[in-house]
Design a protein around this motif. Sequence first.
Motif, PDB file in Angstrom:
ATOM      1  N   ASN A 287       0.820  -1.214   0.000  1.00 48.49           N
ATOM      2  CA  ASN A 287       0.000   0.000   0.000  1.00 48.49           C
ATOM      3  C   ASN A 287       0.851   1.260   0.000  1.00 48.49           C
ATOM      4  N   TYR A 288       2.178   1.085   0.044  1.00 40.32           N
ATOM      5  CA  TYR A 288       3.069   2.227   0.255  1.00 40.32           C
ATOM      6  C   TYR A 288       4.128   2.346  -0.829  1.00 40.32           C
ATOM      7  N   ASP A 289       4.315   3.581  -1.277  1.00 34.21           N
ATOM      8  CA  ASP A 289       5.528   3.914  -2.002  1.00 34.21           C
ATOM      9  C   ASP A 289       6.628   4.096  -0.957  1.00 34.21           C
ATOM     10  N   MET A 290       7.850   3.749  -1.349  1.00 34.14           N
ATOM     11  CA  MET A 290       8.972   3.779  -0.419  1.00 34.14           C
ATOM     12  C   MET A 290      10.089   4.668  -0.941  1.00 34.14           C
ATOM     13  N   ALA A 291      10.898   5.156  -0.016  1.00 36.12           N
ATOM     14  CA  ALA A 291      12.013   6.012  -0.426  1.00 36.12           C
ATOM     15  C   ALA A 291      13.169   5.879   0.552  1.00 36.12           C
ATOM     16  N   TRP A 292      14.329   6.301   0.065  1.00 39.39           N
ATOM     17  CA  TRP A 292      15.516   6.474   0.901  1.00 39.39           C
ATOM     18  C   TRP A 292      15.876   7.955   0.894  1.00 39.39           C
TER      19      TRP A 292
ATOM     20  N   ALA B 237      16.329   8.308  -3.326  1.00 36.85           N
ATOM     21  CA  ALA B 237      15.661   7.479  -4.319  1.00 36.85           C
ATOM     22  C   ALA B 237      14.292   7.071  -3.805  1.00 36.85           C
ATOM     23  N   ALA B 238      13.382   6.796  -4.733  1.00 34.95           N
ATOM     24  CA  ALA B 238      12.044   6.346  -4.370  1.00 34.95           C
ATOM     25  C   ALA B 238      11.580   5.277  -5.339  1.00 34.95           C
ATOM     26  N   ILE B 239      10.639   4.460  -4.881  1.00 30.44           N
ATOM     27  CA  ILE B 239      10.106   3.379  -5.706  1.00 30.44           C
ATOM     28  C   ILE B 239       8.612   3.261  -5.439  1.00 30.44           C
ATOM     29  N   SER B 240       7.857   3.033  -6.501  1.00 30.60           N
ATOM     30  CA  SER B 240       6.408   2.910  -6.360  1.00 30.60           C
ATOM     31  C   SER B 240       6.045   1.595  -5.683  1.00 30.60           C
ATOM     32  N   TRP B 241       4.790   1.491  -5.291  1.00 28.36           N
ATOM     33  CA  TRP B 241       4.336   0.328  -4.534  1.00 28.36           C
ATOM     34  C   TRP B 241       4.573  -0.981  -5.289  1.00 28.36           C
ATOM     35  N   SER B 242       4.467  -0.946  -6.612  1.00 31.14           N
ATOM     36  CA  SER B 242       4.625  -2.156  -7.420  1.00 31.14           C
ATOM     37  C   SER B 242       6.072  -2.405  -7.818  1.00 31.14           C
TER      38      SER B 242
ATOM     39  N   ALA C 144      11.787   5.495   4.294  1.00 27.24           N
ATOM     40  CA  ALA C 144      10.528   6.182   4.555  1.00 27.24           C
ATOM     41  C   ALA C 144       9.414   5.581   3.717  1.00 27.24           C
ATOM     42  N   ALA C 145       8.187   5.718   4.225  1.00 25.07           N
ATOM     43  CA  ALA C 145       7.022   5.170   3.533  1.00 25.07           C
ATOM     44  C   ALA C 145       5.919   6.215   3.461  1.00 25.07           C
ATOM     45  N   THR C 146       5.179   6.164   2.355  1.00 23.15           N
ATOM     46  CA  THR C 146       4.034   7.051   2.189  1.00 23.15           C
ATOM     47  C   THR C 146       2.961   6.347   1.371  1.00 23.15           C
ATOM     48  N   SER C 147       1.735   6.803   1.488  1.00 20.45           N
ATOM     49  CA  SER C 147       0.633   6.180   0.765  1.00 20.45           C
ATOM     50  C   SER C 147       0.886   6.167  -0.733  1.00 20.45           C
ATOM     51  N   ARG C 148       0.465   5.097  -1.382  1.00 21.91           N
ATOM     52  CA  ARG C 148       0.692   4.963  -2.814  1.00 21.91           C
ATOM     53  C   ARG C 148      -0.310   5.747  -3.656  1.00 21.91           C
TER      54      ARG C 148
ATOM     55  N   ARG D  92       6.901  10.690  -4.514  1.00 23.18           N
ATOM     56  CA  ARG D  92       7.205  12.026  -4.004  1.00 23.18           C
ATOM     57  C   ARG D  92       8.644  12.096  -3.535  1.00 23.18           C
ATOM     58  N   VAL D  93       9.192  13.324  -3.532  1.00 20.66           N
ATOM     59  CA  VAL D  93      10.602  13.512  -3.194  1.00 20.66           C
ATOM     60  C   VAL D  93      10.818  14.384  -1.975  1.00 20.66           C
TER      61      VAL D  93
END
Length: 125
Positions: A31-36, A49-54, A97-101, A106-107
Amino acid sequence: QVQLVESGGTLVQAGGSLKLSCAASGRTFNNYDMAWFRQAPGKEREFVAAISWSGATTHYQDSVKGRFTISRDNAKNTVYLQMNSLKPEDTAVYYCAATSRLFGIRVLAAEYNYWGQGTQVTVSL
């Protein structure tokens, strides 16, 4: 709530490689997009960097493009950051870090709801 725990940070020589991991627990990971993000002493936290939920979409800060790769394994509830050709300026505490997909990658740090405790990466000459 999502709990995030980073690991893999250590001291490495310039030109070397390192792989960071971030294990998530709590709510459904995909359910979350993730980032560093990273934060060096005396500096503000910055997007890496960030990556989408899929895993289909990724985005990188210009200074790490071609050297860092973000990936995720939803079956293992884990996101990774493979870092190659490390430079002394990559030295920082790295945060997962995590945020809603719902709204796309987001950056900005303020747009992420959940954070790990960080792992120290030190790159020596």
